[in-house]
Each structure stands twice: as C-alpha cells, then as structure tokens.
Design a protein around this motif. Sequence first.
Motif, PDB file in Angstrom:
ATOM      1  N   THR A 196      10.486   0.943   4.227  1.00 55.98           N
ATOM      2  CA  THR A 196      10.853   0.894   2.811  1.00 55.98           C
ATOM      3  C   THR A 196      11.557  -0.407   2.431  1.00 55.98           C
ATOM      4  OG1 THR A 196      12.972   1.992   3.217  1.00 55.98           O
ATOM      5  CG2 THR A 196      11.087   3.408   2.713  1.00 55.98           C
ATOM      6  N   VAL A 197      11.521  -1.392   3.318  1.00 55.75           N
ATOM      7  CA  VAL A 197      12.134  -2.693   3.047  1.00 55.75           C
ATOM      8  C   VAL A 197      11.082  -3.776   3.233  1.00 55.75           C
ATOM      9  CG1 VAL A 197      13.891  -4.365   3.728  1.00 55.75           C
ATOM     10  CG2 VAL A 197      14.422  -1.927   3.767  1.00 55.75           C
ATOM     11  N   VAL A 198      11.026  -4.716   2.303  1.00 55.66           N
ATOM     12  CA  VAL A 198      10.122  -5.856   2.388  1.00 55.66           C
ATOM     13  C   VAL A 198      10.962  -7.127   2.468  1.00 55.66           C
ATOM     14  CG1 VAL A 198       8.290  -7.163   1.255  1.00 55.66           C
ATOM     15  CG2 VAL A 198       8.353  -4.664   1.050  1.00 55.66           C
ATOM     16  N   LEU A 199      10.756  -7.908   3.510  1.00 52.78           N
ATOM     17  CA  LEU A 199      11.468  -9.172   3.692  1.00 52.78           C
ATOM     18  C   LEU A 199      10.462 -10.310   3.598  1.00 52.78           C
ATOM     19  CD1 LEU A 199      13.894 -10.934   4.445  1.00 52.78           C
ATOM     20  CD2 LEU A 199      13.488 -10.358   6.851  1.00 52.78           C
ATOM     21  N   GLU A 200      10.616 -11.163   2.589  1.00 54.97           N
ATOM     22  CA  GLU A 200       9.707 -12.288   2.380  1.00 54.97           C
ATOM     23  C   GLU A 200      10.464 -13.595   2.590  1.00 54.97           C
ATOM     24  OE1 GLU A 200       7.412 -12.091  -1.234  1.00 54.97           O
ATOM     25  OE2 GLU A 200       7.659  -9.920  -1.332  1.00 54.97           O
ATOM     26  N   VAL A 201       9.834 -14.526   3.283  1.00 55.61           N
ATOM     27  CA  VAL A 201      10.445 -15.824   3.584  1.00 55.61           C
ATOM     28  C   VAL A 201       9.454 -16.914   3.213  1.00 55.61           C
ATOM     29  CG1 VAL A 201      11.400 -17.294   5.405  1.00 55.61           C
ATOM     30  CG2 VAL A 201      11.809 -14.831   5.454  1.00 55.61           C
ATOM     31  N   LEU A 249      14.562   8.713  -1.148  1.00 53.54           N
ATOM     32  CA  LEU A 249      13.407   8.764  -2.037  1.00 53.54           C
ATOM     33  C   LEU A 249      12.898  10.188  -2.203  1.00 53.54           C
ATOM     34  CD1 LEU A 249      11.433   5.658  -0.722  1.00 53.54           C
ATOM     35  CD2 LEU A 249      12.907   5.798  -2.743  1.00 53.54           C
ATOM     36  N   ASP A 250      12.568  10.534  -3.439  1.00 54.54           N
ATOM     37  CA  ASP A 250      11.947  11.819  -3.715  1.00 54.54           C
ATOM     38  C   ASP A 250      10.433  11.711  -3.559  1.00 54.54           C
ATOM     39  OD1 ASP A 250      14.367  13.046  -4.338  1.00 54.54           O
ATOM     40  OD2 ASP A 250      14.269  12.410  -6.433  1.00 54.54           O
ATOM     41  N   GLY A 251       9.785  12.842  -3.371  1.00 53.99           N
ATOM     42  CA  GLY A 251       8.338  12.855  -3.309  1.00 53.99           C
ATOM     43  C   GLY A 251       7.809  12.579  -1.916  1.00 53.99           C
ATOM     44  N   ASP A 252       6.504  12.762  -1.755  1.00 57.46           N
ATOM     45  CA  ASP A 252       5.892  12.631  -0.433  1.00 57.46           C
ATOM     46  C   ASP A 252       5.173  11.310  -0.239  1.00 57.46           C
ATOM     47  OD1 ASP A 252       3.816  13.010  -2.155  1.00 57.46           O
ATOM     48  OD2 ASP A 252       2.994  14.803  -1.183  1.00 57.46           O
ATOM     49  N   ARG A 253       5.243  10.401  -1.248  1.00 59.53           N
ATOM     50  CA  ARG A 253       4.600   9.099  -1.118  1.00 59.53           C
ATOM     51  C   ARG A 253       5.593   7.995  -1.446  1.00 59.53           C
ATOM     52  NH1 ARG A 253      -0.192   8.299  -4.658  1.00 59.53           N
ATOM     53  NH2 ARG A 253      -0.939   6.817  -3.092  1.00 59.53           N
ATOM     54  N   ILE A 254       5.462   6.891  -0.719  1.00 55.25           N
ATOM     55  CA  ILE A 254       6.294   5.711  -0.962  1.00 55.25           C
ATOM     56  C   ILE A 254       5.409   4.636  -1.584  1.00 55.25           C
ATOM     57  CG2 ILE A 254       7.708   3.911   0.091  1.00 55.25           C
ATOM     58  CD1 ILE A 254       8.276   5.900   2.379  1.00 55.25           C
ATOM     59  N   LEU A 255       5.775   4.208  -2.783  1.00 53.92           N
ATOM     60  CA  LEU A 255       5.032   3.160  -3.479  1.00 53.92           C
ATOM     61  C   LEU A 255       5.794   1.844  -3.380  1.00 53.92           C
ATOM     62  CD1 LEU A 255       3.962   5.172  -6.646  1.00 53.92           C
ATOM     63  CD2 LEU A 255       2.751   4.931  -4.467  1.00 53.92           C
ATOM     64  N   TYR A 256       5.125   0.753  -3.743  1.00 48.03           N
ATOM     65  CA  TYR A 256       5.728  -0.559  -3.561  1.00 48.03           C
ATOM     66  C   TYR A 256       7.029  -0.703  -4.349  1.00 48.03           C
ATOM     67  CZ  TYR A 256       6.080  -5.638  -3.144  1.00 48.03           C
ATOM     68  OH  TYR A 256       6.516  -6.901  -2.876  1.00 48.03           O
ATOM     69  N   HIS A 257       7.073  -0.159  -5.562  1.00 48.01           N
ATOM     70  CA  HIS A 257       8.288  -0.335  -6.369  1.00 48.01           C
ATOM     71  C   HIS A 257       9.452   0.494  -5.853  1.00 48.01           C
ATOM     72  CE1 HIS A 257       6.510   3.229  -8.416  1.00 48.01           C
ATOM     73  NE2 HIS A 257       7.773   3.572  -8.573  1.00 48.01           N
ATOM     74  N   HIS A 258       9.213   1.407  -4.917  1.00 50.81           N
ATOM     75  CA  HIS A 258      10.312   2.149  -4.303  1.00 50.81           C
ATOM     76  C   HIS A 258      11.069   1.298  -3.278  1.00 50.81           C
ATOM     77  CE1 HIS A 258       7.825   6.040  -5.083  1.00 50.81           C
ATOM     78  NE2 HIS A 258       8.661   5.797  -6.083  1.00 50.81           N
ATOM     79  N   LEU A 317       0.821  -1.204   0.000  1.00 51.54           N
ATOM     80  CA  LEU A 317       0.000   0.000   0.000  1.00 51.54           C
ATOM     81  C   LEU A 317       0.858   1.259   0.000  1.00 51.54           C
ATOM     82  CD1 LEU A 317      -2.681  -1.054   2.635  1.00 51.54           C
ATOM     83  CD2 LEU A 317      -2.791  -1.253   0.148  1.00 51.54           C
ATOM     84  N   PRO A 318       0.417   2.294  -0.700  1.00 51.15           N
ATOM     85  CA  PRO A 318       1.142   3.571  -0.635  1.00 51.15           C
ATOM     86  C   PRO A 318       1.161   4.099   0.793  1.00 51.15           C
ATOM     87  CG  PRO A 318      -0.476   3.558  -2.416  1.00 51.15           C
ATOM     88  CD  PRO A 318      -0.757   2.353  -1.581  1.00 51.15           C
ATOM     89  N   GLN A 319       2.243   4.787   1.144  1.00 52.75           N
ATOM     90  CA  GLN A 319       2.321   5.385   2.473  1.00 52.75           C
ATOM     91  C   GLN A 319       3.059   6.708   2.392  1.00 52.75           C
ATOM     92  OE1 GLN A 319       5.553   2.015   3.431  1.00 52.75           O
ATOM     93  NE2 GLN A 319       5.026   3.186   5.224  1.00 52.75           N
ATOM     94  N   ALA A 320       2.835   7.552   3.381  1.00 51.11           N
ATOM     95  CA  ALA A 320       3.482   8.856   3.403  1.00 51.11           C
ATOM     96  C   ALA A 320       4.984   8.700   3.620  1.00 51.11           C
ATOM     97  CB  ALA A 320       2.878   9.719   4.508  1.00 51.11           C
ATOM     98  N   ASN A 321       5.752   9.515   2.919  1.00 47.98           N
ATOM     99  CA  ASN A 321       7.211   9.497   3.061  1.00 47.98           C
ATOM    100  C   ASN A 321       7.582  10.366   4.260  1.00 47.98           C
ATOM    101  OD1 ASN A 321       9.957   9.528   2.850  1.00 47.98           O
ATOM    102  ND2 ASN A 321      10.034  10.217   0.726  1.00 47.98           N
TER     103      ASN A 321
END
Length: 278
Positions: free
Chosen positions: A79-84, A123-132, A69-73
Amino acid sequence: MPGLPWDGQAQAALRRVPLLVRPLVRRKVEERVLKQQGRRVSLDDFREAEERFRAVRAGRSEAELAPMLPQANRPGAETVVLEVCRNELSSCPNALIDTAAWRRRLSDWLEAEEVSERLRRKLDGDRILYHHKLRLAVAGCPNGCSRPQIADVGLVGFTRPAFDPAKCNLCGACAQVCPDSAVDLDGEAARVDPAHCQGCLACSQACPQGCISLSEPGIRLLLGGKLGRRPHLAQPVAELTQPEAVIEQVRAAVDDYLAQAGPGQRFADYWLQRNKEN
C-alpha cells in the motif's frame, strides 16, 4: 460471476500478455464484451481492448504499472509507492543528493515499521486501488522529475547560494539564468531572495567571476500533494540537512496520519484538514 468463454485465438493472444497484468486484461476485455451485449470473446474483441489498454499504459514498464493495478486487500498487499527520479540512469548533472541512498533509507524505514501493513489494515473494502496508497517521491534537485509536488510525501534536494561582494561585479549573469527570479542586483553585490530561491545550481554555474558558493545540499520536505477532483500541490514544511532529522519528520507525519485519520481518508486530505485546524 463466471467469466465469458473465449475463442481459441483470443485465448492464445491472452497467454502472450505478461502474467502480472493478465487478470486485469481478461477482466477488462470481458467487461467490454458484456457492455456490447456480447456473450463470447473473439480475437477482434481482444485486439480492440488491447489497443485501449496500451493507450492507458502509456509506455510504462511492468514494474511501473504494478503499483497502479487493483489488488486484493489481504496481508502482505503493498500500500506504499516509493518513486525516485532517474538521475543515475541519465547521469543528470543537476542532482544534488544521492537518490539511491535515500531510496534505501526510506525503504528500510518503511519495512522496519511495517508502514504498508499498518495502512492496509486501515483500508475498508476488499480491494486496494491506486488512490488508497501512500505515495512518497524523492527528487535529486528542484526540477522534481519524480513529481514530489503531487506526492503525499516529497523529498527534494536543494542547496543555498551565497555571494561574495568582493568578487561580484554585478554583471547580471546569475539573474539572467535564475529560473525563479530569485536574484536581486541592487546594492554592491547580487543577493538571493530565499523566499523565491528553489536551491538549484543555475546561478553558480553561470557566474563568470566565481563569486557564488553553495551550501551543503539538503532536503526540502514537502507534504500533502495529490491529484484527483480537488488537486493540491504539496507544501514545503522543512529544510533539513541531517538524514536522521528527515526520517524523523517523515515518520512523525505518517504515524500521525495512521493513528488519527478517518477510514478511507487520504493522507493529503488529512494533512490539509489538520493544518487548517492548527
């Protein structure tokens, strides 16, 4: 821009949506109504949008959905996703490494070195997207259920088979079950081609003579995987047996990215560019 007014039944339906995704649902519903030239959200509008959201959600749990989900920067944003892979839950017989232990090791390193916050500041901008986000995936075996092949950083458990020529009778059982056609039956005993062997258990489990021994399980480190417009499979860069060596290599790759990558440049893009230059 202020939100649209909602009918009472639509508001009641929205309150039943899990709190985690409620703001996103509200925004998507209102965007859809505005696109259709509407000025008020009805229960029918909500239900139509809800069906579309369920299709996108594709059965994912709230915990799985949260990183997407998008979130405020802002400080503290993840900003890190760890999948196991879920070998523990499924009692998977193919697991070669303790993925829970690797989750702890990577989580401890990420927290100790503030990797998420360091990336957020880039990161630039005020939103963090999944691909960031920086994606790390740990797979207990070469089957790669956690999709390390499309992660920025992938850790895959593997082992190496060795054949005892005194016991091998060239029956071919190992070659028949090898999913990677890595077993050669020429000569006095079967041999494995390390360039094609992915390091699973198939050959050793199939051998009726018990002539195949396995090395201590290790980690195959993959870097640079991604999907998107220009997809790229992560490439193997090392095979390691010591946890400290694995963490050090991951640290070196991520630190280099955080220090040298351009604004908005994804890890995989930076890694590919860097390797072409070298």
